[in-house]
Design an enzyme around this catalytic site. Structure first.
Site, PDB file in Angstrom:
ATOM      1  CD  GLU A 205     -16.040  13.024  51.502  1.00  0.00           C
ATOM      2  OE1 GLU A 205     -14.921  12.525  51.270  1.00  0.00           O
ATOM      3  OE2 GLU A 205     -17.048  12.328  51.780  1.00  0.00           O
TER       4      GLU A 205
ATOM      5  CG  HIS B 169     -18.233   6.386  53.817  1.00  0.00           C
ATOM      6  ND1 HIS B 169     -17.296   6.003  52.874  1.00  0.00           N
ATOM      7  CD2 HIS B 169     -18.067   7.719  53.980  1.00  0.00           C
ATOM      8  CE1 HIS B 169     -16.576   7.050  52.505  1.00  0.00           C
ATOM      9  NE2 HIS B 169     -17.026   8.116  53.164  1.00  0.00           N
TER      10      HIS B 169
ATOM     11  CG  HIS C 173      -6.202  38.542  54.241  1.00  0.00           C
ATOM     12  ND1 HIS C 173      -4.941  38.059  54.544  1.00  0.00           N
ATOM     13  CD2 HIS C 173      -6.980  37.415  54.102  1.00  0.00           C
ATOM     14  CE1 HIS C 173      -4.939  36.736  54.576  1.00  0.00           C
ATOM     15  NE2 HIS C 173      -6.175  36.314  54.332  1.00  0.00           N
TER      16      HIS C 173
ATOM     17  CG  HIS D   5      -6.225  35.813  58.851  1.00  0.00           C
ATOM     18  ND1 HIS D   5      -7.571  36.087  58.691  1.00  0.00           N
ATOM     19  CD2 HIS D   5      -5.870  35.119  57.731  1.00  0.00           C
ATOM     20  CE1 HIS D   5      -8.004  35.587  57.547  1.00  0.00           C
ATOM     21  NE2 HIS D   5      -6.979  35.000  56.952  1.00  0.00           N
TER      22      HIS D   5
ATOM     23  NE  ARG E 146      -4.041  36.101  50.493  1.00  0.00           N
ATOM     24  CZ  ARG E 146      -4.855  37.151  50.589  1.00  0.00           C
ATOM     25  NH1 ARG E 146      -4.369  38.341  50.935  1.00  0.00           N
ATOM     26  NH2 ARG E 146      -6.143  37.012  50.340  1.00  0.00           N
TER      27      ARG E 146
ATOM     28  CG  HIS F  24     -18.711   8.666  48.964  1.00  0.00           C
ATOM     29  ND1 HIS F  24     -19.704   9.173  49.770  1.00  0.00           N
ATOM     30  CD2 HIS F  24     -17.539   9.025  49.553  1.00  0.00           C
ATOM     31  CE1 HIS F  24     -19.171   9.819  50.791  1.00  0.00           C
ATOM     32  NE2 HIS F  24     -17.852   9.737  50.691  1.00  0.00           N
TER      33      HIS F  24
ATOM     34  CG  HIS G 120     -19.766  11.964  55.005  1.00  0.00           C
ATOM     35  ND1 HIS G 120     -18.920  11.641  56.043  1.00  0.00           N
ATOM     36  CD2 HIS G 120     -19.124  11.593  53.862  1.00  0.00           C
ATOM     37  CE1 HIS G 120     -17.826  11.102  55.559  1.00  0.00           C
ATOM     38  NE2 HIS G 120     -17.915  11.058  54.232  1.00  0.00           N
TER      39      HIS G 120
ATOM     40  CG  HIS H 105     -11.182  35.621  54.018  1.00  0.00           C
ATOM     41  ND1 HIS H 105     -10.683  35.868  52.772  1.00  0.00           N
ATOM     42  CD2 HIS H 105     -10.176  35.059  54.728  1.00  0.00           C
ATOM     43  CE1 HIS H 105      -9.415  35.472  52.726  1.00  0.00           C
ATOM     44  NE2 HIS H 105      -9.087  34.984  53.905  1.00  0.00           N
TER      45      HIS H 105
ATOM     46  CD  GLU I  74      -7.418  31.754  55.582  1.00  0.00           C
ATOM     47  OE1 GLU I  74      -7.770  32.795  54.989  1.00  0.00           O
ATOM     48  OE2 GLU I  74      -6.288  31.602  56.086  1.00  0.00           O
TER      49      GLU I  74
ATOM     50  CD  GLU J 264      -7.261  34.286  48.144  1.00  0.00           C
ATOM     51  OE1 GLU J 264      -6.216  34.673  48.696  1.00  0.00           O
ATOM     52  OE2 GLU J 264      -8.160  33.675  48.747  1.00  0.00           O
TER      53      GLU J 264
END
Length: 402
Positions: free
Chosen positions: A301, A294, A114, A159, A111, A340, A296, A116, A120, A184
């Site tokens: 999520e 529970h 590159h 990276h 890969r 959830h 968050h 971003h 990541e 991407e």
């Protein structure tokens, strides 16, 4: 063929035909005397994957956004040496906080180098890879990662990823980005930049003759076959020294939280200091076990299901709730602060990842909240037997058994 063999084949064929007929029928939108069968066009195979969408429980109510996407429905970008597919806000509109990419590299495939705009985070699903990076101070990083390992590259950090030889011919991994609008295709690629810079400028920048750049690619490489990597020590380039916070982490090496129903491993900036914008948990539920009720308090999520079958009901306030079924390769999503649970509905372990756009992992347990609130007040709300309330455990158990 003797009579016994012939009768065995006929019986097997009859059983297969019956099973096929049942599979073809699929679930119907009928439950407890409500609903009716479907008379019009159907997709039984698709309906069978989501039985609780076709026939939701009576507790589901109101309009909730779609909280499920399968990578099987994502566009597959095929390249020499591998493939990539993504799930972003374009595929799953509710997924505004994070996006994901599933990528496969054959042995030695690269890969390309590159960076971003987004950070990541990655989980290695199968195989092995070598990752490299540098930071703004010229400090360098190189490591070999395998199944269950993580890496994290902050936004803007350049990276590379190269698959190593393994028993699965390279590797496959999940990438998670801290912006649902990630694409991407918008990655900053070294070959794309070189192809769109005049050669006289390249020559001036590198102090080389223009002829040195005669063979640079005319377009991006993205994923391509590369030379077989040598020993890791040879790819540790030195520079201004090693980066102070490792960009890789051995998640499976962590001692998990163990319960009778499964395990949970939590990785965030407290034990993976480089991971400043994404926290995660790896959850394994035994058949019948459940990730407890529970929510968050620190963000949405983003889930990725690695194996098994599960079911999740999400409570969205205003009397809204909706149930979804998941299996390996599916993405789940829970908007900020919505209650959830996740239940293993199969006969094998259910394994999935939970990711959050946050430096720290945090959750609140419904049971613990009730156990640590004055019990007379809890009884007034729930009408439970006071003795049962007194017996509630004040200890958080993220996984409860069957």
């Amino acid at each position: 063929m003797n009579d016994i063999s012939r009768r065995t084949l006929i019986a097997a064929g009859t059983a297969l035909a019956a099973g096929g007929a049942l599979a073809a029928e699929g679930p119907m939108p009928e439950r407890a005397g409500k609903g009716a069968d479907i008379l019009g066009p159907r997709n039984p195979a698709r309906e069978a994957e989501d039985p609780y969408t076709v026939a939701p429980p009576a507790t589901d109510h109101g309009t909730m956004p779609n909280l499920k996407w399968s990578f099987a429905d994502s566009h597959m970008r095929l390249e020499e040496g591998g493939w990539a597919r993504q799930t972003t806000v374009r595929e799953l509109p509710i997924s505004k906080a994070m996006a994901g990419v599933n990528m496969r590299l054959k042995a030695n495939a690269v890969r390309e180098m590159h960076w971003h705009k987004e950070a990541e985070w990655s989980y290695m699903i199968k195989g092995r890879a070598r990752i490299t990076a540098i930071d703004p101070d010229g400090r360098t990083f190189a490591d070999d990662v395998g199944e269950g390992d993580l890496w994290y590259f902050p936004s803007g950090i350049p990276h590379s990823i190269q698959a190593l030889e393994s028993d699965v011919d390279g590797c496959e991994f999940l990438l998670v980005f801290d912006d649902g609008g990630f694409s991407e295709d918008s990655t900053f690629l070294i070959t794309d930049w070189l192809a769109h810079t005049p050669k006289e400028v390249l020559a001036k920048n590198f102090g080389l003759p223009e002829s040195a750049f005669a063979n640079i690619p005319e377009r991006e490489l993205y994923i391509f076959p590369g030379p077989k990597p040598g020993p890791l020590a040879g790819d540790r380039m030195g520079g201004a020294g090693p980066i102070p916070k490792s960009f890789s982490h051995r998640m499976l090496a962590q001692e998990p939280i163990r319960t009778k129903g499964g395990t949970v491993r939590i990785t965030d900036s407290t034990n993976f200091p480089a991971s400043e914008t994404i926290a995660a948990a790896l959850v394994e539920l035994e058949p019948g076990a459940m990730r407890e009720l529970h929510w968050h308090p620190n963000g949405d999520e983003w889930q990725y299901y690695l194996s098994g079958k599960g079911r999740m009901t999400v409570f969205g306030s205003e009397s809204k709730a909706r149930t979804f079924d998941y299996q390996g390769g599916d993405v789940g999503y829970v908007p900020f602060a919505m209650g959830h649970y996740i239940e293993n509905t199969g006969d094998t372990p259910l394994t999935f990842l939970e990711m959050f756009k946050s430096p720290r992992y945090a959750d609140l347990s419904l049971r613990q909240w009730m156990a640590l609130t004055p019990h007379a007040l809890v009884q007034a709300h729930t009408k439970l037997d006071p003795k049962l309330i007194d017996g509630l455990s004040a200890k958080k158990d993220p996984v409860v058994p069957l």
